[in-house]
Design a protein around this motif. Structure first.
Motif, PDB file in Angstrom:
ATOM      1  N   THR A 135      56.210  19.359 -31.616  1.00 25.10           N
ATOM      2  CA  THR A 135      57.099  19.772 -32.644  1.00 25.10           C
ATOM      3  C   THR A 135      57.792  18.661 -33.363  1.00 25.10           C
ATOM      4  N   GLY A 136      57.734  17.363 -33.105  1.00 28.84           N
ATOM      5  CA  GLY A 136      58.348  16.460 -33.762  1.00 28.84           C
ATOM      6  C   GLY A 136      57.649  15.932 -34.815  1.00 28.84           C
ATOM      7  N   MET A 189      54.123  20.610 -19.429  1.00 31.61           N
ATOM      8  CA  MET A 189      53.678  20.397 -20.839  1.00 31.61           C
ATOM      9  C   MET A 189      54.788  20.293 -21.960  1.00 31.61           C
ATOM     10  N   ASP A 190      56.062  20.388 -21.380  1.00 35.68           N
ATOM     11  CA  ASP A 190      57.228  20.453 -22.262  1.00 35.68           C
ATOM     12  C   ASP A 190      57.429  19.280 -23.072  1.00 35.68           C
ATOM     13  N   ALA A 191      57.125  18.043 -22.511  1.00 37.72           N
ATOM     14  CA  ALA A 191      57.339  16.991 -23.191  1.00 37.72           C
ATOM     15  C   ALA A 191      56.370  16.456 -24.456  1.00 37.72           C
ATOM     16  N   GLN A 236      59.406  10.141 -24.730  1.00 32.57           N
ATOM     17  CA  GLN A 236      59.879  11.682 -24.606  1.00 32.57           C
ATOM     18  C   GLN A 236      60.142  11.736 -23.165  1.00 32.57           C
ATOM     19  N   ARG A 237      59.586  11.306 -22.175  1.00 31.73           N
ATOM     20  CA  ARG A 237      59.604  11.638 -20.870  1.00 31.73           C
ATOM     21  C   ARG A 237      60.941  10.771 -20.049  1.00 31.73           C
ATOM     22  N   ASN A 273      61.100  22.249 -29.329  1.00 30.79           N
ATOM     23  CA  ASN A 273      61.186  23.108 -28.398  1.00 30.79           C
ATOM     24  C   ASN A 273      62.399  22.607 -27.371  1.00 30.79           C
ATOM     25  N   MET A 274      62.893  23.502 -26.361  1.00 31.13           N
ATOM     26  CA  MET A 274      64.006  23.014 -25.463  1.00 31.13           C
ATOM     27  C   MET A 274      62.923  22.421 -24.342  1.00 31.13           C
ATOM     28  N   SER A 275      63.362  21.289 -24.035  1.00 36.29           N
ATOM     29  CA  SER A 275      62.353  20.606 -22.957  1.00 36.29           C
ATOM     30  C   SER A 275      63.187  20.178 -21.959  1.00 36.29           C
ATOM     31  N   TRP A 276      62.847  18.880 -21.407  1.00 37.80           N
ATOM     32  CA  TRP A 276      63.292  18.080 -20.112  1.00 37.80           C
ATOM     33  C   TRP A 276      63.218  19.144 -18.801  1.00 37.80           C
ATOM     34  N   GLY A 277      62.295  19.837 -18.847  1.00 36.01           N
ATOM     35  CA  GLY A 277      62.189  20.730 -17.528  1.00 36.01           C
ATOM     36  C   GLY A 277      63.198  21.945 -17.437  1.00 36.01           C
TER      37      GLY A 277
END
Length: 270
Positions: A246-247, A238-240, A92-93, A149-153
């Motif tokens: 959520t996955g 923390m979004d990753a 995920q990162r 969630n919307m991630s990737w910073g």
């Protein structure tokens, strides 16, 4: 020289050869971000780390589409459902590393956007310094409707561009398309041009930057970015993990299944 399947780099363009163009093309009408595509895009900034000749880098997609976001049909990406928690966190990162690598480039970066710019494509676009799009281009942030969630910073970057209300609107109302005119009004893009002219307009803007003295240009970009994103890690680190969490939900299974089956999802908050 590095051989890439989906990304091509052309250097030495414009005034004194100070402009480079990076083309991301998968040869289809979607231009989605598979794991391999993300690795290639993540590694592009490394080609410019020791490049003191290039002042501006223009990133573009195909002539009709910038990027459809994360490739939900990519076998490597879909295999994450069978991975351990540690393996999921590592995979995920990749997206966040790709976007951060582009944000941290010394060169000024410009996204030339035609057609759709969705999800991870929008996350990549907001990691660049400037965005120009064609009049028929549109943006969409579908992650919440897919149960994640919307991630990737990307939220802090969108917040810096659009403010809190528009960022919430863009992310929470996942089905809504943001047209070029709205994107301009909201601050998501800086310039809208006729369809098919996003790259040419981006190159014209790049030429203006390329004529400026390179050293203070780099210093100015770095200073502005450091001030703008100084607190980002507090909100984005923390979004990753949130994406991994959520996955694991039933809503994620429902959202992605509905997408593949081309129907509206029914979420239960589980």
């Amino acid at each position: 020289m590095t051989t890439r399947q989906f990304v091509k780099i052309e250097k030495g363009l414009g005034p004194q050869g100070r402009i480079a163009v990076v083309r991301f093309e998968r040869g289809d009408s979607v231009n989605a971000l598979s794991q391999q595509a993300m690795r290639e895009l993540r590694d592009v900034p490394r080609d410019f780390e020791d490049d003191l000749e290039t002042s501006v880098v223009v990133l573009t997609g195909s002539a009709k589409v910038f990027c459809a976001g994360f490739d939900l049909k990519d076998p490597e990406g879909r295999a994450r459902d069978k991975l351990s928690l540690g393996e999921r966190r590592h995979q995920q990162r990749l997206g966040p590393k790709m976007c951060r690598a582009w944000q941290e480039m010394d060169q000024v970066t410009i996204a030339a956007i035609e057609g759709h710019c969705i999800g991870g494509g929008a996350a990549l676009a907001v990691a660049l310094d400037f965005r120009t799009c064609g009049r028929s281009a549109h943006f969409r942030i579908p992650e919440i409707e897919l149960g994640m969630n919307m991630s990737w910073g990307s939220i802090p970057r969108m917040l810096a561009l659009m403010g809190p209300a528009r960022t919430k609107q863009a992310v929470i109302l996942a089905s809504d398309r943001i047209g070029a005119a709205e994107a301009l009004e909201w601050g998501l893009v800086e310039k809208v041009v006729d369809d098919g002219q996003a790259l040419a307009a981006s190159m014209a803007f790049a030429e203006r930057i390329a004529r400026q003295p390179p050293i203070p240009v780099r210093m100015t970009k770095t200073t502005v970015n450091r001030l703008t994103y100084a607190l980002d890690d507090l909100g984005a680190h923390m979004d990753a993990d949130q994406n991994v969490l959520t996955g694991l939900t039933e809503d994620y299974v429902e959202g992605t299944s509905a997408f593949r089956e081309k129907r509206k999802p029914v979420f239960k908050g589980r």
